[in-house]
Write a protein that holds these residues in place. Sequence first.
Motif, PDB file in Angstrom:
ATOM      1  N   GLY A   4       0.796  -1.218   0.000  1.00  0.00           N
ATOM      2  CA  GLY A   4       0.000   0.000   0.000  1.00  0.00           C
ATOM      3  C   GLY A   4       0.826   1.264   0.000  1.00  0.00           C
ATOM      4  O   GLY A   4       0.301   2.350  -0.228  1.00  0.00           O
ATOM      5  N   THR A   5       2.123   1.150   0.245  1.00  0.00           N
ATOM      6  CA  THR A   5       2.983   2.330   0.216  1.00  0.00           C
ATOM      7  C   THR A   5       3.189   2.759  -1.226  1.00  0.00           C
ATOM      8  O   THR A   5       3.551   1.958  -2.080  1.00  0.00           O
ATOM      9  CB  THR A   5       4.343   2.042   0.872  1.00  0.00           C
ATOM     10  N   LEU A   6       2.924   4.026  -1.494  1.00  0.00           N
ATOM     11  CA  LEU A   6       3.151   4.598  -2.816  1.00  0.00           C
ATOM     12  C   LEU A   6       4.222   5.670  -2.695  1.00  0.00           C
ATOM     13  O   LEU A   6       4.321   6.329  -1.663  1.00  0.00           O
ATOM     14  CB  LEU A   6       1.861   5.202  -3.367  1.00  0.00           C
ATOM     15  N   VAL A   7       5.014   5.821  -3.733  1.00  0.00           N
ATOM     16  CA  VAL A   7       6.086   6.816  -3.720  1.00  0.00           C
ATOM     17  C   VAL A   7       5.818   7.838  -4.816  1.00  0.00           C
ATOM     18  O   VAL A   7       5.575   7.486  -5.970  1.00  0.00           O
ATOM     19  CB  VAL A   7       7.470   6.154  -3.924  1.00  0.00           C
ATOM     20  N   VAL A   8       5.847   9.112  -4.425  1.00  0.00           N
ATOM     21  CA  VAL A   8       5.659  10.223  -5.342  1.00  0.00           C
ATOM     22  C   VAL A   8       7.025  10.850  -5.574  1.00  0.00           C
ATOM     23  O   VAL A   8       7.774  11.072  -4.619  1.00  0.00           O
ATOM     24  CB  VAL A   8       4.692  11.265  -4.730  1.00  0.00           C
ATOM     25  N   GLY A   9       7.338  11.114  -6.820  1.00  0.00           N
ATOM     26  CA  GLY A   9       8.613  11.756  -7.135  1.00  0.00           C
ATOM     27  C   GLY A   9       8.477  12.634  -8.356  1.00  0.00           C
ATOM     28  O   GLY A   9       7.659  12.362  -9.229  1.00  0.00           O
ATOM     29  N   PRO A  10       9.268  13.678  -8.437  1.00  0.00           N
ATOM     30  CA  PRO A  10       9.204  14.559  -9.604  1.00  0.00           C
ATOM     31  C   PRO A  10       9.773  13.868 -10.844  1.00  0.00           C
ATOM     32  O   PRO A  10      10.635  12.994 -10.738  1.00  0.00           O
ATOM     33  CB  PRO A  10      10.076  15.751  -9.199  1.00  0.00           C
ATOM     34  N   ARG A  11       9.273  14.268 -11.992  1.00  0.00           N
ATOM     35  CA  ARG A  11       9.789  13.715 -13.254  1.00  0.00           C
ATOM     36  C   ARG A  11      11.201  14.198 -13.522  1.00  0.00           C
ATOM     37  O   ARG A  11      12.034  13.475 -14.035  1.00  0.00           O
ATOM     38  CB  ARG A  11       8.873  14.127 -14.406  1.00  0.00           C
ATOM     39  N   GLU A  12      11.455  15.455 -13.207  1.00  0.00           N
ATOM     40  CA  GLU A  12      12.784  16.031 -13.391  1.00  0.00           C
ATOM     41  C   GLU A  12      13.662  15.641 -12.205  1.00  0.00           C
ATOM     42  O   GLU A  12      13.162  15.362 -11.123  1.00  0.00           O
ATOM     43  CB  GLU A  12      12.694  17.558 -13.484  1.00  0.00           C
ATOM     44  N   HIS A  13      14.972  15.678 -12.410  1.00  0.00           N
ATOM     45  CA  HIS A  13      15.872  15.372 -11.300  1.00  0.00           C
ATOM     46  C   HIS A  13      15.881  16.537 -10.313  1.00  0.00           C
ATOM     47  O   HIS A  13      16.315  17.646 -10.632  1.00  0.00           O
ATOM     48  CB  HIS A  13      17.293  15.109 -11.801  1.00  0.00           C
ATOM     49  N   VAL A  14      15.351  16.268  -9.133  1.00  0.00           N
ATOM     50  CA  VAL A  14      15.277  17.248  -8.046  1.00  0.00           C
ATOM     51  C   VAL A  14      15.657  16.511  -6.774  1.00  0.00           C
ATOM     52  O   VAL A  14      15.245  15.370  -6.566  1.00  0.00           O
ATOM     53  CB  VAL A  14      13.843  17.824  -7.921  1.00  0.00           C
ATOM     54  N   VAL A  15      16.438  17.146  -5.911  1.00  0.00           N
ATOM     55  CA  VAL A  15      16.848  16.480  -4.679  1.00  0.00           C
ATOM     56  C   VAL A  15      16.203  17.069  -3.426  1.00  0.00           C
ATOM     57  O   VAL A  15      16.389  16.542  -2.334  1.00  0.00           O
ATOM     58  CB  VAL A  15      18.388  16.464  -4.521  1.00  0.00           C
ATOM     59  N   ALA A  16      15.443  18.154  -3.576  1.00  0.00           N
ATOM     60  CA  ALA A  16      14.824  18.786  -2.407  1.00  0.00           C
ATOM     61  C   ALA A  16      13.556  19.515  -2.828  1.00  0.00           C
ATOM     62  O   ALA A  16      13.456  20.008  -3.962  1.00  0.00           O
ATOM     63  CB  ALA A  16      15.793  19.782  -1.766  1.00  0.00           C
ATOM     64  N   ILE A  17      12.610  19.594  -1.934  1.00  0.00           N
ATOM     65  CA  ILE A  17      11.386  20.336  -2.204  1.00  0.00           C
ATOM     66  C   ILE A  17      11.709  21.786  -2.539  1.00  0.00           C
ATOM     67  O   ILE A  17      11.074  22.395  -3.405  1.00  0.00           O
ATOM     68  CB  ILE A  17      10.410  20.216  -1.021  1.00  0.00           C
ATOM     69  N   ALA A  18      12.728  22.338  -1.899  1.00  0.00           N
ATOM     70  CA  ALA A  18      13.120  23.723  -2.152  1.00  0.00           C
ATOM     71  C   ALA A  18      13.545  23.957  -3.602  1.00  0.00           C
ATOM     72  O   ALA A  18      13.534  25.093  -4.070  1.00  0.00           O
ATOM     73  CB  ALA A  18      14.257  24.132  -1.210  1.00  0.00           C
TER      74      ALA A  18
END
Length: 125
Positions: A4-18
């Motif tokens: 049930g764990t889902l992982v959300v990630g950006p399409r572009e390479h990003v290492v921080a929300i900032a």
Amino acid sequence: MNLGTLVVGPREHVVAIAELDDTAAAELGPLLRDTARVVETLCRPEQTYVCMWSHGHDARKHLHIAVQPVTAEVRARYGGLRSEQLQARMLADGDEPDITEVEQFCERARELFRAITDSGAEDRN
């Protein structure tokens, strides 16, 4: 992590929300909300963790946001641990859900995401 764990990630390479650009930042909130709705609908957890990870071996690697259902059963299996202690133990133990169960969960999750997307499109019209 548990079923049930889902992982959300950006399409572009990003290492921080900032580092998210304005478009990605604006998309993140609704996407996390919808992901949590899918997890809660399918798993009925007592708690849903939403936490960010980007650790590599020595430096930040890539932004990942885990949306994890935590039920009483999961906590009991790991001695009542919670939060980061629970996640650390799960990762250290290396337990993986049954692949057939994962595939079934993913299909149900896809259906719910489609329904959410379709209802959002109707609301905007």
